[in-house]
Design a protein around this motif. Structure first.
Motif, mmCIF file in Angstrom:
data_model
loop_
_atom_site.group_PDB
_atom_site.id
_atom_site.type_symbol
_atom_site.label_atom_id
_atom_site.label_comp_id
_atom_site.label_asym_id
_atom_site.label_seq_id
_atom_site.Cartn_x
_atom_site.Cartn_y
_atom_site.Cartn_z
ATOM 1 N N ASN A 72 0.808 -1.214 0.000
ATOM 2 C CA ASN A 72 0.000 0.000 0.000
ATOM 3 C C ASN A 72 0.847 1.272 0.000
ATOM 4 O O ASN A 72 0.446 2.286 -0.558
ATOM 5 C CB ASN A 72 -0.970 0.006 1.180
ATOM 6 N N TYR A 99 1.690 1.767 -3.588
ATOM 7 C CA TYR A 99 0.511 2.212 -4.343
ATOM 8 C C TYR A 99 0.251 3.695 -4.104
ATOM 9 O O TYR A 99 -0.118 4.434 -4.997
ATOM 10 C CB TYR A 99 -0.723 1.384 -3.953
ATOM 11 N N LYS A 100 0.450 4.085 -2.851
ATOM 12 C CA LYS A 100 0.189 5.472 -2.512
ATOM 13 C C LYS A 100 1.143 6.387 -3.283
ATOM 14 O O LYS A 100 0.729 7.405 -3.845
ATOM 15 C CB LYS A 100 0.368 5.658 -1.010
ATOM 16 N N ASP A 157 -4.942 2.849 -6.878
ATOM 17 C CA ASP A 157 -5.851 2.314 -5.862
ATOM 18 C C ASP A 157 -6.709 1.187 -6.439
ATOM 19 O O ASP A 157 -6.849 1.062 -7.647
ATOM 20 C CB ASP A 157 -6.741 3.416 -5.297
#
Ligand code: ARG
Length: 477
Positions: free
Chosen positions: A150, A153-154, A159
């Motif tokens: 995550n 991804y950020k 997302d």
């Protein structure tokens, strides 16, 4: 007319409803837990997210699905290694690295001592049967991994709507085996007891191992049935490397034989390799770059270039803009050419302000922005009475007209690079116009205003297009 439309629609320019009322499920990224996310999964992440954006722009409802690799014999190995050599404290400090090291250690030891493989198989069987202690361990590994993913991804602005990993389909996969046997599509091999599919127009393959455990393809089959039933999609994209072409041919043929694909189009949206020099990056050869490392390298290089170009840039801006340029460089490097080609990391090209890079487009955008900042906003509103003097002005306006068609083609063929190519062409024509004409100093008031509106439209389309590729723009560079 086109300039009026761009100005009126702004960020929405390019949107269409050609695929209204259609649903697309896009399976992308899908990294394997307890392993660092490598550059191979990076490609899937970048291409998948761009396709999700593009599909959405043409009217699709998009379901973004992360099919985590969280099941399979390797977890038997990992759990065995963890119990034998694992150090809880170390793992909580640096989970992915430690878990990966454990896995590597297991494989080394197993080369010397093949009995270990047998042990690992037993552990995985126990896990599949739901052994509480093992399931808890596995769940912990999974949680730690997703937390790390995550973070990446950020950074990439990516997302998902759902994270449903392979493990979710483990018991349904057993049912699929029974179904395939019942329909006579699969058969039990009399010598080994494994379940094998050799009745289809593809090379034969296993559906169940001899010890009764399921395989990647079996879980994918269960996942496909689940997706079709739950979301009723019109199309499912599997954004996965070309190495898996045969696997998906087999999966789709099998699904057709089982009547799962009657109403759905399933596509393997493949892509090429990530190369280090001439070769595929590999963990074994130590040429695999970790994604986290790659991003920070890119941001650091962008920072250096920015500082050279504007020595008195303030710290906050430096940080923000270098992130935008650094991340954009990595994404664009992937999307600038047809996805089936291999990619490599050539920093000079990736961060070249003269063309072939995201920063070239971002810089063009920022340039236009700085001109527009010098004029009053009232001069940018009136869009009637546009006049041009030069051919190139018409050329730019004509180019702008094609933007929506490009998006529709990018969707139709699953080719995000069509957008990248288009944006570069647009930026090139704009830049040759800009280098030959002083826009701000245009004497004729009407012509000046028309030119301002023209370049404002160029900036808007560059911004919209980059956004589809999941790349941000900076107001100044
Ligand atoms: N985890 C897999 C891998 O790393 C990719 C999964 C792709 N999606 C799928 N439905 N098979 O190879």
């Amino acid at each position: 007319e086109i300039l009026n439309e761009i100005n009126k629609l702004g960020d929405k320019y390019g949107e269409s409803d050609v695929n209204e009322n259609k649903i697309a499920l896009i399976d992308y990224s899908s990294p394997n837990i307890a392993k660092p996310m490598g550059v191979g999964h990076l490609r899937s992440t970048i291409i998948g997210q761009a396709l999700a954006n593009i599909y959405h722009k043409t009217g699709f409802s998009v379901i973004k699905d992360n099919h985590l690799g969280d099941w399979g014999t390797q977890f038997g190995k990992l759990i065995y290694a963890y119990q034998k050599w694992g150090d809880k404290e170390k793992i909580s400090k640096n989970p992915i690295k430690e878990l990966n090291d454990l896995y590597v250690k297991f494989n080394k030891e197993a080369e010397k001592n093949p009995e270990l493989d047998e042990k690992a198989r037993e552990f995985f069987q126990k896990l599949e049967r739901g052994d509480k202690r093992l399931v808890n361990l596995w769940r912990e590994f999974s949680k730690l991994s997703v937390k790390e993913f995550n973070k990446i991804y950020k950074k990439l602005g990516v997302d998902f709507d759902i994270y449903i990993g392979e493990s979710y389909f483990s018991s349904e996969a057993d049912k699929e085996v029974k179904e395939a046997l019942k329909k006579g599509i699969a058969r039990k091999d009399s010598a080994t007891g494994a379940v094998i599919v050799d009745s289809l127009d593809v090379p034969s393959f296993l559906l169940q191992k001899q010890d009764g455990s399921t395989l990647y393809i079996t879980r994918d089959l269960a996942a496909l049935r689940f997706r079709v039933k739950t979301f009723k999609p019109d199309v499912i994209l599997y954004v996965v490397g070309q190495e898996q072409t045969l696997n998906f041919r087999q999966l789709f043929e099998l699904s057709k034989a089982l009547d799962i694909l009657d109403k759905v189009q399933a596509k393997h949206t493949g892509f090429g390799l990530v190369l280090a020099g001439e070769e595929k990056m590999s963990t074994r050869k130590g040429t695999l770059i970790e994604l986290k490392e790659l991003i920070s390298q890119s941001v650091a290089k962008s920072k250096k270039i920015l500082l050279e170009k504007n020595p008195d840039i303030n710290k906050k801006e430096l940080k923000e803009i270098s992130e935008i340029i650094g991340v954009g460089a990595i994404i664009y490097n992937d999307l600038r050419q047809s996805r089936s080609k291999n990619i490599s990391f050539n920093w000079e090209r990736m961060l070249n302000f003269e063309g072939g890079s995201a920063v070239y487009l971002q810089y063009t955008y920022a340039r236009i922005n700085s001109i527009l900042k010098k004029v009053k906003s009232t001069q940018l509103k009136k869009t009637s009475n546009i006049i041009f003097e030069k051919d190139i002005e018409f050329l730019i306006a004509k180019k702008l007209m094609f933007y929506s068609i490009i998006i529709n083609n990018a969707q139709k063929f699953d080719f995000p690079h069509l957008i990248a190519t288009y944006l570069e062409e647009l930026a090139q024509i704009f830049n040759s116009f800009y280098n030959n004409v002083s826009i701000i100093e245009t004497k004729d008031k009407n012509l000046r205003q028309s030119r301002l509106i023209l370049i404002k439209s160029v900036a808007q389309v560059i911004k919209n297009g980059l956004e589809l590729l999941n790349i941000k723009v900076a107001e100044r560079i």
